[in-house]
Design a protein around this motif. Structure first.
Motif, PDB file in Angstrom:
ATOM      1  N   ALA A 119      -1.123  -9.732  -4.441  1.00 61.47           N
ATOM      2  CA  ALA A 119      -1.493 -10.655  -3.370  1.00 61.47           C
ATOM      3  C   ALA A 119      -0.910 -10.219  -2.035  1.00 61.47           C
ATOM      4  O   ALA A 119      -1.542 -10.392  -0.981  1.00 61.47           O
ATOM      5  CB  ALA A 119      -1.011 -12.065  -3.714  1.00 61.47           C
ATOM      6  N   LEU A 120       0.289  -9.635  -2.060  1.00 62.03           N
ATOM      7  CA  LEU A 120       0.935  -9.252  -0.817  1.00 62.03           C
ATOM      8  C   LEU A 120       0.480  -7.895  -0.304  1.00 62.03           C
ATOM      9  O   LEU A 120       0.239  -7.709   0.894  1.00 62.03           O
ATOM     10  CB  LEU A 120       2.459  -9.235  -1.028  1.00 62.03           C
ATOM     11  CG  LEU A 120       3.327  -8.918   0.189  1.00 62.03           C
ATOM     12  CD1 LEU A 120       3.176 -10.014   1.242  1.00 62.03           C
ATOM     13  CD2 LEU A 120       4.788  -8.770  -0.213  1.00 62.03           C
ATOM     14  N   VAL A 121       0.343  -6.935  -1.235  1.00 65.33           N
ATOM     15  CA  VAL A 121       0.074  -5.556  -0.844  1.00 65.33           C
ATOM     16  C   VAL A 121      -1.392  -5.169  -1.057  1.00 65.33           C
ATOM     17  O   VAL A 121      -1.909  -4.289  -0.361  1.00 65.33           O
ATOM     18  CB  VAL A 121       1.005  -4.595  -1.631  1.00 65.33           C
ATOM     19  CG1 VAL A 121       0.730  -3.143  -1.283  1.00 65.33           C
ATOM     20  CG2 VAL A 121       2.462  -4.933  -1.361  1.00 65.33           C
ATOM     21  N   GLY A 122      -2.049  -5.808  -2.002  1.00 66.11           N
ATOM     22  CA  GLY A 122      -3.415  -5.412  -2.367  1.00 66.11           C
ATOM     23  C   GLY A 122      -4.405  -5.354  -1.219  1.00 66.11           C
ATOM     24  O   GLY A 122      -5.028  -4.307  -0.981  1.00 66.11           O
ATOM     25  N   PRO A 123      -4.588  -6.462  -0.464  1.00 65.13           N
ATOM     26  CA  PRO A 123      -5.597  -6.443   0.624  1.00 65.13           C
ATOM     27  C   PRO A 123      -5.344  -5.367   1.674  1.00 65.13           C
ATOM     28  O   PRO A 123      -6.261  -4.585   1.977  1.00 65.13           O
ATOM     29  CB  PRO A 123      -5.499  -7.866   1.198  1.00 65.13           C
ATOM     30  CG  PRO A 123      -4.993  -8.692   0.067  1.00 65.13           C
ATOM     31  CD  PRO A 123      -4.049  -7.807  -0.685  1.00 65.13           C
ATOM     32  N   PRO A 124      -4.124  -5.279   2.267  1.00 70.08           N
ATOM     33  CA  PRO A 124      -3.937  -4.219   3.277  1.00 70.08           C
ATOM     34  C   PRO A 124      -4.023  -2.815   2.684  1.00 70.08           C
ATOM     35  O   PRO A 124      -4.503  -1.888   3.344  1.00 70.08           O
ATOM     36  CB  PRO A 124      -2.530  -4.498   3.841  1.00 70.08           C
ATOM     37  CG  PRO A 124      -1.854  -5.325   2.809  1.00 70.08           C
ATOM     38  CD  PRO A 124      -2.918  -6.124   2.162  1.00 70.08           C
ATOM     39  N   LEU A 125      -3.566  -2.657   1.435  1.00 71.17           N
ATOM     40  CA  LEU A 125      -3.641  -1.336   0.816  1.00 71.17           C
ATOM     41  C   LEU A 125      -5.092  -0.934   0.578  1.00 71.17           C
ATOM     42  O   LEU A 125      -5.484   0.219   0.843  1.00 71.17           O
ATOM     43  CB  LEU A 125      -2.871  -1.340  -0.509  1.00 71.17           C
ATOM     44  CG  LEU A 125      -2.809  -0.004  -1.252  1.00 71.17           C
ATOM     45  CD1 LEU A 125      -2.094   1.039  -0.413  1.00 71.17           C
ATOM     46  CD2 LEU A 125      -2.113  -0.170  -2.596  1.00 71.17           C
ATOM     47  N   THR A 126      -5.898  -1.867   0.091  1.00 69.31           N
ATOM     48  CA  THR A 126      -7.327  -1.587  -0.119  1.00 69.31           C
ATOM     49  C   THR A 126      -8.006  -1.241   1.194  1.00 69.31           C
ATOM     50  O   THR A 126      -8.834  -0.315   1.264  1.00 69.31           O
ATOM     51  CB  THR A 126      -8.019  -2.806  -0.756  1.00 69.31           C
ATOM     52  OG1 THR A 126      -7.367  -3.131  -1.990  1.00 69.31           O
ATOM     53  CG2 THR A 126      -9.486  -2.522  -1.022  1.00 69.31           C
ATOM     54  N   LYS A 127      -7.640  -1.958   2.251  1.00 61.34           N
ATOM     55  CA  LYS A 127      -8.224  -1.694   3.569  1.00 61.34           C
ATOM     56  C   LYS A 127      -7.866  -0.292   4.042  1.00 61.34           C
ATOM     57  O   LYS A 127      -8.732   0.442   4.569  1.00 61.34           O
ATOM     58  CB  LYS A 127      -7.722  -2.738   4.567  1.00 61.34           C
ATOM     59  CG  LYS A 127      -8.292  -2.581   5.967  1.00 61.34           C
ATOM     60  CD  LYS A 127      -7.774  -3.677   6.888  1.00 61.34           C
ATOM     61  CE  LYS A 127      -8.320  -3.507   8.300  1.00 61.34           C
ATOM     62  NZ  LYS A 127      -7.797  -4.564   9.210  1.00 61.34           N
TER      63      LYS A 127
END
Length: 362
Positions: free
Chosen positions: A88-96
């Motif tokens: 939840a914390l790292v997934g979205p920015p990492l995917t971006k």
């Protein structure tokens, strides 16, 4: 002569080499066993790492009168919550950042090609460079295409292995459950085949190996996490693109002793040079500062001198392990050496104890 230490050690080495030679001659007979071993190796390794990471929590819960089944369930809940929180914390920015990197890959490749072309056009204008160094530069530039193709092949292979690993990860919870449930039974099970002093020696040696693995796994992963955090803070502060992705790569590479930080520095420098050349200086400073903090403050306090391995020995192990077993040899070489060292130390201690006993009896 047969009682001399040098004779016994030499005999053991010769027998080991003979066994390896005979195994290589008949290795086709063991191919089913090798396939099974390769299949369970990764889940067993991940299960072992999770076991040593979660064992402190299990011990703490059981010291609070939790039954074994409740402590195991709590460990799985804690792992699930940590995994969910990390995603939840790292997934979205990492995917971006990963999607942006994939999108910009052609432009990055073009920047590297332009830099290579510029280097080729300018190198003749620098007469002070020795001829031997020019030949080295020419050879390195000539190999860029080969290295790029090889890196692409390794990337594709890595992605394939990730998908295969996801399927194999189904086995990890089973290994972890049985490790958490029955880990105290392993040493007594092995020791039951021995008697007297041999049994005591086996129990002590297994306990030392357990302590060595625990110190290495818990310490190395915690140190790598702190290094990754420092890198992300530094990269984010200077405005480096793909800061999170590069910091995670640095955290993972830090698991490889000595060589890991240098490997992690290369993509960060490339991205900095493409984004803005002066950022490469900041990236090098950030890596240098983080490694100085890690080697002088974090590692001594987290891991202490539990492994007591000289840096030159570490370099030798990494080079030898890489030649023998590739990436896995580099990653597992140091802990394997630490285990062998613990066994040899116990053998030596036992021999000294036997000598002292014999001397006193005389």
């Amino acid at each position: 002569m047969t009682k001399k230490l040098w004779f016994q050690v030499g005999t053991a080495i010769l027998l080991t080499l003979l066994i390896i030679f005979m195994f290589m001659k008949v290795k086709s007979l063991f191919s089913p066993i090798v396939i099974i071993g390769q299949t369970i190796f990764m889940p067993l390794l991940i299960g072992g790492v999770l076991f040593y990471l979660s064992q402190p929590l299990q011990k703490w819960l059981e010291s609070r009168k939790f039954p074994r089944w409740a402590s195991i369930l709590s460990v799985f809940i804690a792992i699930g919550l940590l995994g969910w929180g990390f995603y939840a914390l790292v997934g979205p920015p990492l995917t971006k950042q990963v999607n942006l990197l994939v999108k910009n890959t052609p432009e990055i490749v073009k920047e590297i090609e332009d830099f290579t072309t510029y280097t080729l056009s300018q190198k003749e204008r620098i007469p002070e460079i020795p001829e031997s160094l020019k030949k080295t530069i020419d050879g390195a530039i000539a190999k860029i295409d080969t290295i790029a193709v090889a890196a692409g092949g390794l990337l594709i292979k890595f992605i394939q292995n990730v998908f295969q690993g996801v399927f194999l990860l189904v086995l990890v919870p089973f290994f972890l459950v049985y490790m958490l449930k029955d880990h105290e039974r392993f040493a007594p099970f092995v020791a039951q085949f021995f008697k007297g002093d041999k049994k005591i020696w086996i129990r002590k040696t297994l306990a030392d190996i357990d302590d060595t693995l625990r110190a290495y796994i818990q310490g190395q992963l915690f140190v790598s996490f702190l290094v990754g955090l420092m890198l992300f803070t530094g990269y984010f502060a200077i405005g480096l693109e793909y800061a999170l992705l590069l910091a995670l790569f640095g955290m993972i590479m830090n698991v490889i002793p000595f060589l890991g930080p240098y490997i992690a520095l290369v993509p960060a420098l490339i991205m900095a040079l493409i984004q803005e050349p002066r950022l490469a200086i900041y990236v090098a400073i950030i890596m240098l500062v983080s490694q100085q903090i890690e080697s002088n403050f974090i590692t001594p306090n987290v891991m202490g001198k539990s492994l007591d391995i000289h840096p030159l020995t570490v370099i030798t192990i990494i080079l030898a392990g890489g030649n023998i077993a590739g990436l896995w040899g580099i990653i597992l070489g140091v802990p394997t050496y630490a285990i062998v060292k613990s066994i040899l130390k116990n053998i030596y201690a036992q021999r000294e104890e036997i000598k002292d006993t014999a001397t006193k009896s005389v």
